[in-house]
Design a protein around this motif. Structure first.
Motif, PDB file in Angstrom:
ATOM      1  N   GLU A 256       0.600  -1.323   0.267  1.00 24.38           N
ATOM      2  CA  GLU A 256      -0.187   0.154  -0.033  1.00 24.38           C
ATOM      3  C   GLU A 256       0.807   1.301   0.100  1.00 24.38           C
ATOM      4  O   GLU A 256       0.620   1.866  -0.347  1.00 24.38           O
ATOM      5  N   THR A 257       2.013   1.463   0.788  1.00 25.81           N
ATOM      6  CA  THR A 257       2.889   2.570   0.339  1.00 25.81           C
ATOM      7  C   THR A 257       3.709   2.517  -1.028  1.00 25.81           C
ATOM      8  O   THR A 257       3.830   3.911  -1.273  1.00 25.81           O
ATOM      9  N   ALA A 258       3.536   1.454  -1.492  1.00 26.88           N
ATOM     10  CA  ALA A 258       4.088   1.676  -3.037  1.00 26.88           C
ATOM     11  C   ALA A 258       3.372   2.348  -3.805  1.00 26.88           C
ATOM     12  O   ALA A 258       3.629   2.360  -4.978  1.00 26.88           O
ATOM     13  N   ALA A 259       2.329   1.631  -3.791  1.00 30.43           N
ATOM     14  CA  ALA A 259       0.468   2.211  -4.272  1.00 30.43           C
ATOM     15  C   ALA A 259       0.210   3.863  -3.929  1.00 30.43           C
ATOM     16  O   ALA A 259      -0.168   4.543  -5.155  1.00 30.43           O
ATOM     17  N   GLY A 260       0.472   4.139  -3.127  1.00 33.00           N
ATOM     18  CA  GLY A 260       0.210   5.906  -2.406  1.00 33.00           C
ATOM     19  C   GLY A 260      -1.174   5.259  -2.102  1.00 33.00           C
ATOM     20  O   GLY A 260      -1.376   6.018  -1.319  1.00 33.00           O
ATOM     21  N   ALA A 261      -1.795   4.391  -1.450  1.00 39.10           N
ATOM     22  CA  ALA A 261      -2.694   4.365  -0.793  1.00 39.10           C
ATOM     23  C   ALA A 261      -2.473   4.764   0.827  1.00 39.10           C
ATOM     24  O   ALA A 261      -3.607   5.196   1.201  1.00 39.10           O
ATOM     25  N   ILE A 262      -1.007   4.040   1.060  1.00 37.67           N
ATOM     26  CA  ILE A 262      -1.203   4.239   2.926  1.00 37.67           C
ATOM     27  C   ILE A 262       0.354   6.030   3.205  1.00 37.67           C
ATOM     28  O   ILE A 262       1.041   4.792   1.921  1.00 37.67           O
ATOM     29  N   VAL A 263       0.502   7.001   2.946  1.00 37.74           N
ATOM     30  CA  VAL A 263       0.548   7.713   2.996  1.00 37.74           C
ATOM     31  C   VAL A 263       1.284   7.661   4.747  1.00 37.74           C
ATOM     32  O   VAL A 263       0.989   7.964   5.437  1.00 37.74           O
ATOM     33  N   PRO A 264       3.043   8.830   4.815  1.00 34.73           N
ATOM     34  CA  PRO A 264       3.010   9.271   5.668  1.00 34.73           C
ATOM     35  C   PRO A 264       2.800  10.974   7.167  1.00 34.73           C
ATOM     36  O   PRO A 264       2.515  11.770   5.529  1.00 34.73           O
ATOM     37  N   LYS A 272       4.355  19.327  20.279  1.00 31.43           N
ATOM     38  CA  LYS A 272       5.520  18.211  19.087  1.00 31.43           C
ATOM     39  C   LYS A 272       4.569  17.591  18.124  1.00 31.43           C
ATOM     40  O   LYS A 272       3.040  18.424  17.750  1.00 31.43           O
ATOM     41  N   THR A 273       5.327  17.300  17.453  1.00 29.10           N
ATOM     42  CA  THR A 273       5.117  16.529  16.051  1.00 29.10           C
ATOM     43  C   THR A 273       4.684  15.034  15.808  1.00 29.10           C
ATOM     44  O   THR A 273       6.257  14.311  16.401  1.00 29.10           O
ATOM     45  N   HIS A 274       4.056  14.029  15.707  1.00 28.05           N
ATOM     46  CA  HIS A 274       4.377  12.900  15.905  1.00 28.05           C
ATOM     47  C   HIS A 274       4.135  12.384  14.503  1.00 28.05           C
ATOM     48  O   HIS A 274       3.595  13.052  13.398  1.00 28.05           O
ATOM     49  N   ARG A 275       4.837  12.114  14.376  1.00 21.93           N
ATOM     50  CA  ARG A 275       5.319  10.786  12.379  1.00 21.93           C
ATOM     51  C   ARG A 275       4.649   9.517  12.652  1.00 21.93           C
ATOM     52  O   ARG A 275       4.884   8.074  13.922  1.00 21.93           O
ATOM     53  N   PHE A 276       3.909   9.012  11.683  1.00 23.02           N
ATOM     54  CA  PHE A 276       3.062   7.741  11.411  1.00 23.02           C
ATOM     55  C   PHE A 276       2.546   7.782  10.167  1.00 23.02           C
ATOM     56  O   PHE A 276       2.754   8.642   9.336  1.00 23.02           O
ATOM     57  N   TRP A 277       1.915   6.274  10.150  1.00 22.94           N
ATOM     58  CA  TRP A 277       1.948   6.114   7.997  1.00 22.94           C
ATOM     59  C   TRP A 277      -0.487   6.185   8.986  1.00 22.94           C
ATOM     60  O   TRP A 277      -0.732   5.518  10.077  1.00 22.94           O
ATOM     61  N   ALA A 278      -0.524   6.163   8.028  1.00 24.68           N
ATOM     62  CA  ALA A 278      -2.070   6.634   8.254  1.00 24.68           C
ATOM     63  C   ALA A 278      -2.864   6.832   6.157  1.00 24.68           C
ATOM     64  O   ALA A 278      -1.521   6.325   5.291  1.00 24.68           O
TER      65      ALA A 278
END
Length: 451
Positions: A256-264, A272-278
């Motif tokens: 899904e990350t390669a397809a662009g369906a899941i993004v950072p 603060k700034t939280h970083r995760f995938w959605a």
């Protein structure tokens, strides 16, 4: 080879990655040190007596590792005299690390994407080495880094620096680990699975990601909300987003990350700034929510808005004050002789039943859906341009770190968002359309044209 050298006579560290070796106060330092080393070599002076030692891993380990200098393809290099000292700088790749690399490639190929391991990408004079690089859809490149050992958070070779360098050069960094302490770090977008042996990781089965993927919960901040207000007040009445942990399969995450369906996602809080995938849909809704948060100007203190709508007819008559001291009783409608101050002489004192009925019909009649001539709504293309300008101003705000620059850019963003919202309101009102549907269509068209 190493980039950090300790000069025993000068008692300073020499960083070969910097033009001035990290000492701008000494001009021509490299020419002097390199020339002296070449003279030692011409006179057959042993490397152990040339005043140069490894100033990085070897020195930290308490090992004296002699070095010499050389130029290769225009690059400065410091070379260890002994091979065992050179091997100390290379960390052997574990079986679990190799199993993750193989699984990433296998999952990507199953989704129709190609990739390779230990890829070196040239960036100017330096290189970016990626554990596994996946070529995704529409030119998207996802660089997977498997980190199962200790990694620094600061410095030129830290996770933060390496991830920023990859992102700057068109590679989306994706860091995966099995260590629970990395779940509390936000120097990059971490994902985590349980600590498993290599043969389990390499198997074709469900490998679950237990940290690093979130589902965004969108909610209204009222008395019925389950989450506390992020602004620290009791209830602010706005809409907010709260990230909720959610499990995902590792193979699905790779595809899904390669397809662009899941993004950072970079989720900002006051601290603060939280970083995760959605998912991309959640990310788009979150960006729209940030737009909505700034689409309206602040309400002045002297303007009071009603707490709720009223179904009663509006009261549009002046205040009536009786001139006589005797109060008018509501039970005597047949006495029209009472006089009041403030009434105009031409105003009728007792309207007929037909007049009252006609006025009520006019007040309760639905509004004319036809556009007014003075509304002058912009065409559809102008609405999309306004929204694109607001999105561009918002993206510039995300890239700024200076406080004053962010405040100035935030005003620019607010003005652009207000212009877009006002244009949508005029367009929907003049065409008799649902404003929410018009706004959603404009947002989608603006995203498609920007992409």
């Amino acid at each position: 080879m190493a980039n950090l050298v300790w000069h025993t006579k000068l008692r300073i560290h020499l960083d070969l990655t910097l033009e001035d070796l990290g000492h701008e106060e000494h001009e021509g330092l490299w020419d002097m040190v390199y020339g002296m080393d070449r003279m030692y070599s011409a006179r057959a002076v042993p490397v152990a007596e040339r005043d140069l030692q490894c100033g990085g891993v070897c020195r930290e380990a308490g090992v004296v590792a002699p070095m010499y200098l050389r130029m290769r393809n225009g690059r400065r290099e410091a070379v260890h005299e002994r091979r065992e000292d050179e091997d100390r700088h290379s960390v052997p790749v574990s079986d679990e690390h190799k199993a993750y690399q193989e699984r990433i490639l296998r999952a990507a190929e199953a989704g129709g994407f190609r990739g390779d391991s230990e890829v070196r990408t040239r960036v100017g004079r330096s290189w970016i080495q990626t554990d596994t690089l996946i070529e995704g859809a529409d030119g998207l490149r996802v660089g997977w880094e498997v980190q199962l050992s200790t990694a620094g958070a600061d410095g030129p070779r830290s996770v933060r620096a390496r991830a920023a360098k990859a992102e700057k050069n068109g590679i989306t960094p994706a860091w995966h680990t099995d260590r629970s302490d990395y779940a509390h770090r936000h120097d990059t977008h971490w994902t985590r699975s349980n600590n498993l042996p290599a043969h389990v990781i390499a198997k074709i089965g469900d490998l679950r990601v237990v940290s690093g993927f979130r589902k965004l919960d969108f909610w209204h901040c009222d008395l019925h909300a389950d989450h506390p207000c992020p602004h620290g007040v009791r209830r602010c009445g706005k809409y907010h987003a709260t990230p909720v942990p959610k499990d995902v399969l590792f193979d699905d995450l790779v595809r899904e990350t390669a397809a662009g369906a899941i993004v950072p996602v970079q989720f900002r809080t006051p601290n603060k700034t939280h970083r995760f995938w959605a998912t991309r849909s959640d990310h788009n809704r979150y960006k729209d929510l940030l737009d909505d948060d700034g689409q309206l100007p602040a309400i002045p203190e002297d303007v009071r808005t009603p707490s709720r709508a009223s179904h009663n007819r509006p009261t549009c008559r002046p205040e009536l004050t009786p001139t006589s001291s005797t109060a008018v009783t509501p039970k005597a409608p047949q006495t029209p002789t009472a006089t009041f101050s403030g009434l105009l002489a031409a105003q009728p004192t007792a309207p007929t039943l037909e007049t009252i009925a006609s006025r009520a019909a006019e007040q309760t009649a639905p509004p004319d859906p036809k556009p007014h001539a003075d509304a002058c709504p912009e065409p559809w293309e102008t609405l999309v341009e306004h929204r694109r300008a607001a999105n561009a101003a918002r993206d510039v705000l995300y890239q700024l770190s200076d406080h004053e620059e962010r405040e100035l850019q935030r005003h620019v963003w607010l003005e652009a968002a207000q212009t877009a919202q006002a244009a949508i309101t005029r367009y929907a009102s003049s065409h008799g359309l649902n404003r929410f549907e018009v706004e959603q269509s404009v947002r989608g068209a603006a995203r498609d044209t920007q992409a």
